[in-house]
Design a protein around this motif. Structure first.
Motif, PDB file in Angstrom:
ATOM      1  N   LEU A   1     -92.213 -31.152 -82.194  1.00 60.63           N
ATOM      2  CA  LEU A   1     -91.093 -31.733 -82.314  1.00 60.63           C
ATOM      3  C   LEU A   1     -90.888 -32.303 -83.626  1.00 60.63           C
ATOM      4  CD1 LEU A   1     -90.952 -33.755 -78.901  1.00 60.63           C
ATOM      5  CD2 LEU A   1     -89.803 -31.468 -79.715  1.00 60.63           C
ATOM      6  N   SER A   2     -91.706 -32.922 -84.225  1.00 59.43           N
ATOM      7  CA  SER A   2     -91.785 -33.675 -85.584  1.00 59.43           C
ATOM      8  C   SER A   2     -91.671 -32.644 -86.772  1.00 59.43           C
ATOM      9  CB  SER A   2     -92.632 -34.781 -85.895  1.00 59.43           C
ATOM     10  OG  SER A   2     -93.823 -33.887 -85.779  1.00 59.43           O
ATOM     11  N   THR A   3     -92.403 -31.835 -86.492  1.00 56.91           N
ATOM     12  CA  THR A   3     -92.145 -30.725 -87.579  1.00 56.91           C
ATOM     13  C   THR A   3     -90.894 -30.101 -87.919  1.00 56.91           C
ATOM     14  OG1 THR A   3     -94.555 -30.028 -86.959  1.00 56.91           O
ATOM     15  CG2 THR A   3     -93.322 -28.270 -88.028  1.00 56.91           C
ATOM     16  N   PHE A   4     -90.125 -29.900 -86.828  1.00 54.58           N
ATOM     17  CA  PHE A   4     -88.935 -29.273 -86.873  1.00 54.58           C
ATOM     18  C   PHE A   4     -87.623 -30.250 -86.558  1.00 54.58           C
ATOM     19  CE2 PHE A   4     -91.366 -25.762 -85.286  1.00 54.58           C
ATOM     20  CZ  PHE A   4     -91.487 -24.828 -86.320  1.00 54.58           C
ATOM     21  N   ALA A   5     -88.008 -31.678 -86.797  1.00 57.46           N
ATOM     22  CA  ALA A   5     -86.988 -32.751 -86.728  1.00 57.46           C
ATOM     23  C   ALA A   5     -86.217 -32.639 -85.340  1.00 57.46           C
ATOM     24  CB  ALA A   5     -86.120 -32.810 -87.755  1.00 57.46           C
ATOM     25  N   MET A   6     -87.079 -32.378 -84.408  1.00 56.63           N
ATOM     26  CA  MET A   6     -86.247 -32.215 -82.966  1.00 56.63           C
ATOM     27  C   MET A   6     -86.227 -33.416 -82.053  1.00 56.63           C
ATOM     28  SD  MET A   6     -87.650 -28.344 -81.721  1.00 56.63           S
ATOM     29  CE  MET A   6     -86.841 -26.846 -82.420  1.00 56.63           C
ATOM     30  N   PRO A   7     -85.121 -33.556 -81.470  1.00 54.96           N
ATOM     31  CA  PRO A   7     -85.167 -34.818 -80.637  1.00 54.96           C
ATOM     32  C   PRO A   7     -86.039 -34.463 -79.354  1.00 54.96           C
ATOM     33  CG  PRO A   7     -83.248 -33.633 -80.305  1.00 54.96           C
ATOM     34  CD  PRO A   7     -83.989 -33.048 -81.492  1.00 54.96           C
ATOM     35  N   THR A   8     -86.407 -35.731 -78.823  1.00 57.69           N
ATOM     36  CA  THR A   8     -87.195 -35.553 -77.333  1.00 57.69           C
ATOM     37  C   THR A   8     -86.429 -34.872 -76.211  1.00 57.69           C
ATOM     38  OG1 THR A   8     -86.937 -37.955 -76.763  1.00 57.69           O
ATOM     39  CG2 THR A   8     -88.788 -37.247 -78.070  1.00 57.69           C
ATOM     40  N   THR A   9     -84.927 -35.028 -76.354  1.00 56.20           N
ATOM     41  CA  THR A   9     -83.998 -34.717 -75.420  1.00 56.20           C
ATOM     42  C   THR A   9     -83.864 -33.005 -75.388  1.00 56.20           C
ATOM     43  OG1 THR A   9     -82.261 -34.980 -76.992  1.00 56.20           O
ATOM     44  CG2 THR A   9     -82.811 -36.764 -75.442  1.00 56.20           C
ATOM     45  N   VAL A  10     -83.738 -32.360 -74.388  1.00 55.95           N
ATOM     46  CA  VAL A  10     -83.559 -30.965 -74.287  1.00 55.95           C
ATOM     47  C   VAL A  10     -82.191 -30.577 -73.427  1.00 55.95           C
ATOM     48  CG1 VAL A  10     -86.072 -30.504 -74.193  1.00 55.95           C
ATOM     49  CG2 VAL A  10     -84.917 -30.778 -72.095  1.00 55.95           C
ATOM     50  N   THR A  11     -81.941 -29.390 -74.026  1.00 58.21           N
ATOM     51  CA  THR A  11     -80.623 -28.971 -72.976  1.00 58.21           C
ATOM     52  C   THR A  11     -81.183 -27.678 -71.865  1.00 58.21           C
ATOM     53  OG1 THR A  11     -79.267 -29.142 -74.909  1.00 58.21           O
ATOM     54  CG2 THR A  11     -78.624 -27.729 -73.292  1.00 58.21           C
ATOM     55  N   LYS A  12     -80.804 -28.128 -70.742  1.00 66.98           N
ATOM     56  CA  LYS A  12     -81.283 -27.114 -69.679  1.00 66.98           C
ATOM     57  C   LYS A  12     -80.480 -26.204 -69.253  1.00 66.98           C
ATOM     58  CE  LYS A  12     -83.371 -31.116 -66.950  1.00 66.98           C
ATOM     59  NZ  LYS A  12     -83.333 -31.955 -65.633  1.00 66.98           N
ATOM     60  N   MET A  13     -80.932 -25.032 -69.109  1.00 68.60           N
ATOM     61  CA  MET A  13     -80.164 -23.711 -68.854  1.00 68.60           C
ATOM     62  C   MET A  13     -80.781 -23.096 -67.688  1.00 68.60           C
ATOM     63  SD  MET A  13     -80.235 -22.190 -72.632  1.00 68.60           S
ATOM     64  CE  MET A  13     -81.943 -22.259 -72.698  1.00 68.60           C
ATOM     65  N   ASN A  14     -80.118 -23.040 -66.752  1.00 67.95           N
ATOM     66  CA  ASN A  14     -80.619 -22.261 -65.378  1.00 67.95           C
ATOM     67  C   ASN A  14     -80.047 -20.717 -65.668  1.00 67.95           C
ATOM     68  OD1 ASN A  14     -82.097 -21.989 -63.249  1.00 67.95           O
ATOM     69  ND2 ASN A  14     -80.565 -23.049 -61.778  1.00 67.95           N
ATOM     70  N   VAL A  15     -80.904 -19.670 -65.258  1.00 65.64           N
ATOM     71  CA  VAL A  15     -80.246 -18.338 -65.391  1.00 65.64           C
ATOM     72  C   VAL A  15     -80.801 -17.549 -64.210  1.00 65.64           C
ATOM     73  CG1 VAL A  15     -80.767 -16.424 -66.896  1.00 65.64           C
ATOM     74  CG2 VAL A  15     -80.514 -18.570 -68.127  1.00 65.64           C
ATOM     75  N   GLN A  16     -79.994 -16.317 -63.750  1.00 64.79           N
ATOM     76  CA  GLN A  16     -80.436 -15.348 -63.048  1.00 64.79           C
ATOM     77  C   GLN A  16     -79.444 -14.220 -63.185  1.00 64.79           C
ATOM     78  OE1 GLN A  16     -79.589 -17.439 -59.348  1.00 64.79           O
ATOM     79  NE2 GLN A  16     -77.414 -16.654 -59.084  1.00 64.79           N
TER      80      GLN A  16
ATOM     81  N   TYR B   1     -80.318  -2.193 -64.354  1.00 66.73           N
ATOM     82  CA  TYR B   1     -81.351  -2.434 -65.368  1.00 66.73           C
ATOM     83  C   TYR B   1     -81.714  -1.083 -66.251  1.00 66.73           C
ATOM     84  CZ  TYR B   1     -85.030  -4.671 -68.242  1.00 66.73           C
ATOM     85  OH  TYR B   1     -86.013  -5.005 -69.042  1.00 66.73           O
ATOM     86  N   ALA B   2     -82.060  -0.090 -65.243  1.00 67.98           N
ATOM     87  CA  ALA B   2     -82.637   1.159 -65.867  1.00 67.98           C
ATOM     88  C   ALA B   2     -81.376   1.838 -66.460  1.00 67.98           C
ATOM     89  CB  ALA B   2     -82.670   1.946 -64.651  1.00 67.98           C
ATOM     90  N   ALA B   3     -80.034   1.538 -66.314  1.00 69.96           N
ATOM     91  CA  ALA B   3     -78.981   2.012 -67.104  1.00 69.96           C
ATOM     92  C   ALA B   3     -78.584   1.221 -68.411  1.00 69.96           C
ATOM     93  CB  ALA B   3     -77.667   2.111 -66.234  1.00 69.96           C
ATOM     94  N   GLY B   4     -79.450   0.161 -68.696  1.00 68.84           N
ATOM     95  CA  GLY B   4     -79.450  -0.544 -69.912  1.00 68.84           C
ATOM     96  C   GLY B   4     -78.450  -1.794 -69.710  1.00 68.84           C
ATOM     97  N   TRP B   5     -78.151  -1.970 -68.501  1.00 71.26           N
ATOM     98  CA  TRP B   5     -77.001  -3.208 -68.209  1.00 71.26           C
ATOM     99  C   TRP B   5     -77.700  -4.412 -67.740  1.00 71.26           C
ATOM    100  CZ3 TRP B   5     -72.177  -4.166 -70.135  1.00 71.26           C
ATOM    101  CH2 TRP B   5     -71.491  -2.840 -70.160  1.00 71.26           C
ATOM    102  N   SER B   6     -77.514  -5.573 -68.097  1.00 65.62           N
ATOM    103  CA  SER B   6     -77.784  -6.846 -67.285  1.00 65.62           C
ATOM    104  C   SER B   6     -76.717  -7.713 -67.191  1.00 65.62           C
ATOM    105  CB  SER B   6     -78.889  -7.606 -68.311  1.00 65.62           C
ATOM    106  OG  SER B   6     -80.045  -6.844 -68.591  1.00 65.62           O
ATOM    107  N   PRO B   7     -76.491  -7.874 -65.878  1.00 62.52           N
ATOM    108  CA  PRO B   7     -75.269  -8.909 -65.547  1.00 62.52           C
ATOM    109  C   PRO B   7     -76.217 -10.148 -65.089  1.00 62.52           C
ATOM    110  CG  PRO B   7     -75.408  -7.025 -63.749  1.00 62.52           C
ATOM    111  CD  PRO B   7     -76.414  -6.822 -64.969  1.00 62.52           C
ATOM    112  N   ARG B   8     -75.502 -11.273 -65.805  1.00 67.76           N
ATOM    113  CA  ARG B   8     -76.267 -12.660 -65.944  1.00 67.76           C
ATOM    114  C   ARG B   8     -75.484 -13.573 -65.440  1.00 67.76           C
ATOM    115  NH1 ARG B   8     -78.462 -14.374 -71.461  1.00 67.76           N
ATOM    116  NH2 ARG B   8     -76.140 -15.214 -71.581  1.00 67.76           N
ATOM    117  N   ILE B   9     -75.855 -14.791 -64.912  1.00 67.79           N
ATOM    118  CA  ILE B   9     -75.044 -16.013 -64.721  1.00 67.79           C
ATOM    119  C   ILE B   9     -75.944 -17.132 -64.987  1.00 67.79           C
ATOM    120  CG2 ILE B   9     -74.113 -17.581 -62.760  1.00 67.79           C
ATOM    121  CD1 ILE B   9     -73.718 -15.114 -60.987  1.00 67.79           C
TER     122      ILE B   9
END
Length: 278
Positions: A54-69, A79-87
């Motif tokens: 964190l200190s090396t990159f001047a990052m805060p301790t807070t994070v942003t959460k991302m929930n992905v499916q 996926y075999a056709a090269g596509w990825s639909p995501r929420i």
């Protein structure tokens, strides 16, 4: 003399007209993605980035959460056709982000050739609804072409994502034509109609700086290959509009992380892992 033949002359005019009307290739931006060693950069007790990182990159301790499916049929036909639909649900943002992403592997470092291939399949500079990006990993590059939509998160709390039925409905309702008709008419929405969820994965993003560049470090807890535990994927990334800068800073960041003992000499394939393990 042969070129003066009316049929030949008409054919040449048609070819010239077609060439003149063809839209140029898309202009991508670049995202460099390099893996970091989770056994070194994460605290073993809570799997958060260590104070040193964190200190090396001047990052805060807070994070942003991302929930992905992701959604696909059980046999992963989309996926075999090269596509990825995501929420995705990102902390602090309203609504769900729906993304329809088409991927093209870049062979022999031929970025322009890959953009030309995408152009022949309908992705050109004339379509402002899609964004092109070169995902630049350790050794592999991928052209990703994405269309983003949004759907209401009303009725959901916190970082919750919709279940299978509502996820299908959202992605079917907003499906763009290029995705829907990729293989045949209504192919995409038909496949989504029998799809299931791959995921979800709740990732955490930290934002800092390196070499005057905004740097992201994301921690992705992905089910391990045995399906009994969690493997933590730690990815450092930055974005730029310049291919030259992407190449130079890719090598510089790799050298920097290596010097710290933090670098993992592998390509980052998060989506593939999620599709394999869920």
């Amino acid at each position: 003399m042969a070129a003066s033949h009316p049929a030949i002359r008409l054919a040449l005019l048609a070819i010239a007209a077609l060439s003149a009307s063809a839209a140029p290739n898309m202009t991508p931006d670049y995202e460099v993605k390099l893996l970091m060693d989770p056994s070194i950069v994460l605290d073993p007790s809570d799997h958060k980035l260590t104070p040193t990182v964190l200190s090396t990159f001047a990052m805060p301790t807070t994070v942003t959460k991302m929930n992905v499916q992701f959604l696909d049929t059980s046999s992963k036909e989309i996926y075999a056709a090269g596509w990825s639909p995501r929420i995705r649900k990102t902390e602090g943002e309203n609504d769900f982000e729906l993304t329809y992403k088409k991927r093209y592997p870049v062979s022999s470092n031929d970025i322009d050739g890959t953009l030309t291939t995408a152009n022949t399949q309908g992705f050109d500079s004339g379509d402002s609804n899609y964004d092109a990006q070169i995902e630049w990993g350790y050794t592999q590059k991928t052209l990703s072409i994405s269309r983003k939509k949004s759907a209401s998160d009303s009725g959901y709390s916190g970082m919750d994502l919709p279940g299978t039925s509502n996820s299908r409905s959202m992605l079917i309702d907003k499906a763009p034509d290029k995705f829907d008709d990729w293989v045949s008419n209504n192919w995409g929405t038909t496949k989504l109609g029998t799809s299931r969820i791959f995921g979800p994965v709740l990732a955490k993003r930290s934002i800092g700086t390196w070499n005057s560049t905004q740097l992201y470090i994301e921690v992705w807890p992905i089910k391990d290959s045995a399906g009994t535990g969690i493997e933590y994927i730690v990815e450092a990334s930055f974005k730029t509009n310049s291919r030259t800068e992407a190449e130079q800073k890719h090598d510089a960041l790799m050298a920097f992380l290596s010097g710290k003992g933090w670098f993992v000499a592998q390509d980052s394939l998060k989506t593939g892992l999620i599709m394999d393990r869920y």
